[in-house]
Scaffold this active site. Structure first.
Site, PDB file in Angstrom:
ATOM      1  N   GLU A   1      -7.191  -0.003  11.830  1.00 49.42           N
ATOM      2  CA  GLU A   1      -6.359  -0.761  12.774  1.00 49.42           C
ATOM      3  C   GLU A   1      -6.680  -0.386  14.225  1.00 49.42           C
ATOM      4  OE1 GLU A   1      -2.267  -1.425  10.269  1.00 49.42           O
ATOM      5  OE2 GLU A   1      -2.830   0.652  10.740  1.00 49.42           O
TER       6      GLU A   1
ATOM      7  N   ASN B   1       1.850   0.048  11.942  1.00 48.55           N
ATOM      8  CA  ASN B   1       1.547   0.949  13.051  1.00 48.55           C
ATOM      9  C   ASN B   1       1.119   0.210  14.307  1.00 48.55           C
ATOM     10  OD1 ASN B   1       1.826   3.713  12.613  1.00 48.55           O
ATOM     11  ND2 ASN B   1       0.058   3.754  11.225  1.00 48.55           N
TER      12      ASN B   1
ATOM     13  N   SER C   1      -4.040   8.227   8.121  1.00 46.01           N
ATOM     14  CA  SER C   1      -4.336   7.021   7.342  1.00 46.01           C
ATOM     15  C   SER C   1      -5.592   6.313   7.845  1.00 46.01           C
ATOM     16  CB  SER C   1      -3.142   6.071   7.381  1.00 46.01           C
ATOM     17  OG  SER C   1      -2.834   5.721   8.718  1.00 46.01           O
TER      18      SER C   1
ATOM     19  N   GLY D   1       0.853  -1.182   0.000  1.00 42.22           N
ATOM     20  CA  GLY D   1       0.000   0.000   0.000  1.00 42.22           C
ATOM     21  C   GLY D   1       0.888   1.230   0.000  1.00 42.22           C
ATOM     22  N   ALA D   2       0.406   2.344   0.498  1.00 37.75           N
ATOM     23  CA  ALA D   2       1.189   3.573   0.442  1.00 37.75           C
ATOM     24  C   ALA D   2       2.546   3.393   1.123  1.00 37.75           C
ATOM     25  CB  ALA D   2       0.410   4.714   1.094  1.00 37.75           C
TER      26      ALA D   2
ATOM     27  N   ASN E   1      -5.096  10.085  14.735  1.00 38.67           N
ATOM     28  CA  ASN E   1      -5.861   9.118  13.957  1.00 38.67           C
ATOM     29  C   ASN E   1      -7.241   8.916  14.576  1.00 38.67           C
ATOM     30  OD1 ASN E   1      -3.124   8.787  13.062  1.00 38.67           O
ATOM     31  ND2 ASN E   1      -3.688   6.810  12.193  1.00 38.67           N
TER      32      ASN E   1
ATOM     33  N   GLY F   1       4.248   0.552   2.244  1.00 38.00           N
ATOM     34  CA  GLY F   1       5.095  -0.505   1.689  1.00 38.00           C
ATOM     35  C   GLY F   1       5.651  -0.124   0.326  1.00 38.00           C
TER      36      GLY F   1
ATOM     37  N   LYS G   1       5.504   6.840  19.099  1.00 32.56           N
ATOM     38  CA  LYS G   1       4.712   7.106  17.902  1.00 32.56           C
ATOM     39  C   LYS G   1       3.220   7.139  18.227  1.00 32.56           C
ATOM     40  CE  LYS G   1       4.305   6.729  13.084  1.00 32.56           C
ATOM     41  NZ  LYS G   1       3.857   5.790  12.059  1.00 32.56           N
TER      42      LYS G   1
END
Lengths: 310, 310
Positions: free
Chosen positions: A272, A107, A260, A15-16, A197, A18, A189
Site C-alpha cells: 500500500e 491503513n 504487514s 485477510g488478517a 513499514n 478483516g 498512526k
C-alpha cells in the site's frame, strides 16, 4: 444504528485484519458474514482459527463467496488492501442499503475519501487497528501483540453509531475506543507506519527489532516520525512532542515483528505505497511542509515494490 | 619528479580502475608493475586485456605477487577499495622510498587523509576517474564510457609533479588534467556518486538509465545532488548551480550502466559506504549543513551492504 445487536455485518477483505476483527465479533455472537475467495472452503469446513495470547479460538463463521449472497447489511467492515480498492466498486453495491454503514479498517490515507466519493460521506466510518497479526494459513490468523481499535467518523459529527460499534468490539473482548477526529488519528498512526513499514522494506527486509537495534535505522525512524508529526501539525492535527519517543518505546515489545507491508512485499503481494507514503507526502506538500526523508523513502518503495519479489 | 619517463610506477589494487589507468601507462611505454593476487597468473600468462571503444588492447605488463619484489618506486597508483585501506599498512611500506609519491585513484572522501596520516601529506596526490569500467575477468577490463582523469595534490601547492603525472596520462591516450583544489574536485565527483551509486543499490539494483527513466528516482537523484552541492558550498568548495543539471544530462549517455558500488554489492563485495556517503555526511554535519536524504540513504546502505548478497 444504536447497537450492533441483531445487525447484519459483512466483512469484505477478510485477510488478517478483516478476519480478526470480524471474527471476534462473530465469536461474541454478532451476525457476521465473511466474504471469502481463496479461504472460503477452509473456513466453511472448519471455521475460523485465531491463535491469540497462548490460546486458540476455533469457531464457525457464516461465509459467502459473492456479495449478492449476502445482500444489504447494516455494517460492512472493509479489510481489503488499499491497492485493491477498485474491486470495491463491484463488491460493495450488493451490500449497500439505504442506511448501510461502511467501516474501513484500512491503513493510511485516502481510503475514507475513496469510499465517500462513491457511496456518500455520511455512511463512512474509519477504524485504526493497532495490532500485530499474521495470516498463517487459510482462515487461520496469529494474533501476536496489541489489538486495540480506534473508531471514528469520516464526517466529524458525534454519532451514536460510533458508540454502537465501539460497544460491540468491547463486547467481543477487544480494547476499542471512539475518536472525535478520525483524520488526526490516521496521522498519528502514520507516525509509526511510515518509518517501520517503510524501513523494513527499504533496508532489505528487516524486522521492528532490527530497526530499533540499529542505531542508524532507529535514528532514521525517529527522523521520519518527526517529518510526519510536522506535516500533521501543519494540518491542524496536533501531535504532542513526546509522541515519537512513546512510539519508539512501545515498539520494543513487538520484537522481531515483520510489519504487514514487509510481509506483503516478501510474498510478492502489492504494497500500500500510495496510502501509507504517497498520499501523506502529497498532503504534506500541499500545506508546504518539506518531508525529504518521506519523499526519498516513498520513491525507493515505489520502485522496490514495482518489481515482484521471489 | 618532473616526468614519469624512466620512473618506476607500481599499481596497488589493480581492479578495474587500477588496471585500466596503470595498464594504459604501461601500454604507452611507462615502467609499470601491477601488484596482483588473484589475477597474477592470468596477466603473467597472456598480459592485460582492455576492451575499449570497439577495439581490444592486449599487451604484457610487469607483475609482482608481493610489494617486496617491486621495492621502492617513484609513484604508486592506489586502486584498492577504500574498505580495504587497512591492507595498505602492509602493502605500501616496501614500495615507499624517500621521494615516493602516492596517487590514490579511490572514490569518496577520507582516503587522502588515511594516506597522509601514515606516510606524510607531502607525498600524497589524488585523482578522480570519470570512467565507466567493468572488470569482466582476470586481468580483463571493459572500458564502457568516459575515461578522463583529474589529478591534484593533497596539499594545495602547485607542483611540477602534478603536470608530470598529467603529461604521462595524456601520453597514454587518456584525457587528463590537473586541478588546483583536490578536495573541491572530490566534492564535485560526489555530486554524481552519492545519488547514482547509492540509489542503484537502495532501489533494489537499478542502472543509471533506470534512475533517469524513473521520474521519482531522478527527482531524488537531483535532490541528493543539491544536498551535496550545499554541503560543498558551505565548506568553500563552490559548485555552480547548473552543475546538477549538467551531471544529469551527461549521465544519459551511460545507458544501463551499473555503478561500481552496485556491482560490488551484487557480487557480495564490500561497498565503500563510509568513503562515499558516511564521510561526506560527517563533514556536512560538521559545518552545520542538514542533508536528510544523504543521511537516510547512508543509513539504508549501511544496513543493506552489511548483509551479504547471494
Amino acid at each position: 444504528m444504536n447497537s450492533l445487536t441483531g445487525a447484519k455485518i459483512a466483512v469484505v477483505g477478510a485477510g488478517a485484519v478483516g478476519a480478526y476483527y470480524g471474527g471476534m465479533l462473530a465469536h461474541a455472537g454478532y451476525e457476521v458474514t465473511l466474504l471469502l475467495r481463496s479461504d472460503f472452503d477452509a473456513v466453511r469446513a472448519r471455521g475460523l482459527i485465531i491463535h491469540s495470547r497462548g490460546q486458540t479460538l476455533q469457531f464457525p463463521v457464516k461465509t459467502a463467496a459473492t456479495p449478492c449472497e449476502i445482500g444489504p447489511v447494516d455494517l460492512v467492515l472493509i479489510g481489503i488492501k488499499a491497492t485493491a480498492n477498485q474491486a470495491l466498486e463491484q463488491l460493495l453495491p450488493p451490500l449497500i442499503g439505504q442506511h448501510t454503514v461502511l467501516l474501513t479498517l484500512q491503513n493510511g490515507l485516502g481510503n475514507d475519501d475513496f469510499l465517500a466519493e462513491r457511496w456518500g460521506a455520511e455512511r463512512i466510518m474509519g477504524a485504526l487497528c493497532f495490532v500485530c497479526l499474521n495470516r498463517i494459513g487459510p482462515g487461520e490468523i496469529r494474533h501476536l501483540d496489541h489489538g486495540s481499535i480506534t473508531v471514528g467518523e469520516f464526517l466529524k459529527s458525534d454519532c451514536p453509531r460510533t458508540l454502537a460499534v465501539v460497544d460491540a468490539f468491547v463486547a467481543a473482548g477487544i480494547a476499542a475506543s471512539g475518536v472525535e477526529n478520525l483524520q488526526a488519528e490516521r496521522w498519528r498512526k502514520l507516525v509509526w507506519n511510515v518509518p517501520f513499514n517503510g524501513l523494513s522494506i527499504a533496508a532489505g527486509g528487516v524486522t521492528v527489532a532490527d530497526i530499533l537495534n540499529d542505531p542508524l535505522l532507529q535514528s532514521e525512524a525517529r527522523a521520519l516520525m518527526y517529518e510526519v508529526t510536522q506535516a500533521a501539525d501543519s494540518m491542524g492535527y496536533f501531535i504532542e512532542p513526546d509522541y515519537v519517543t512513546y512510539q519508539i518505546n512501545r515498539s520494543w515489545s513487538m520484537g522481531p515483528y515483520r510489519p504487514s507491508s514487509l510481509i506483503d512485499w516478501q510474498l510478492g503481494f502489492p504494497v500500500e505505497v500510495e496510502a501509507i507514503w504517497g498520499e501523506p507526502l502529497k498532503r504534506a506538500a500541499a500545506v508546504g511542509v518539506n518531508t525529504p526523508r518521506l519523499q526519498l523513502l516513498y520513491s525507493l518503495l515505489s520502485r522496490l515494490t514495482s518489481v515482484r519479489q521471489c
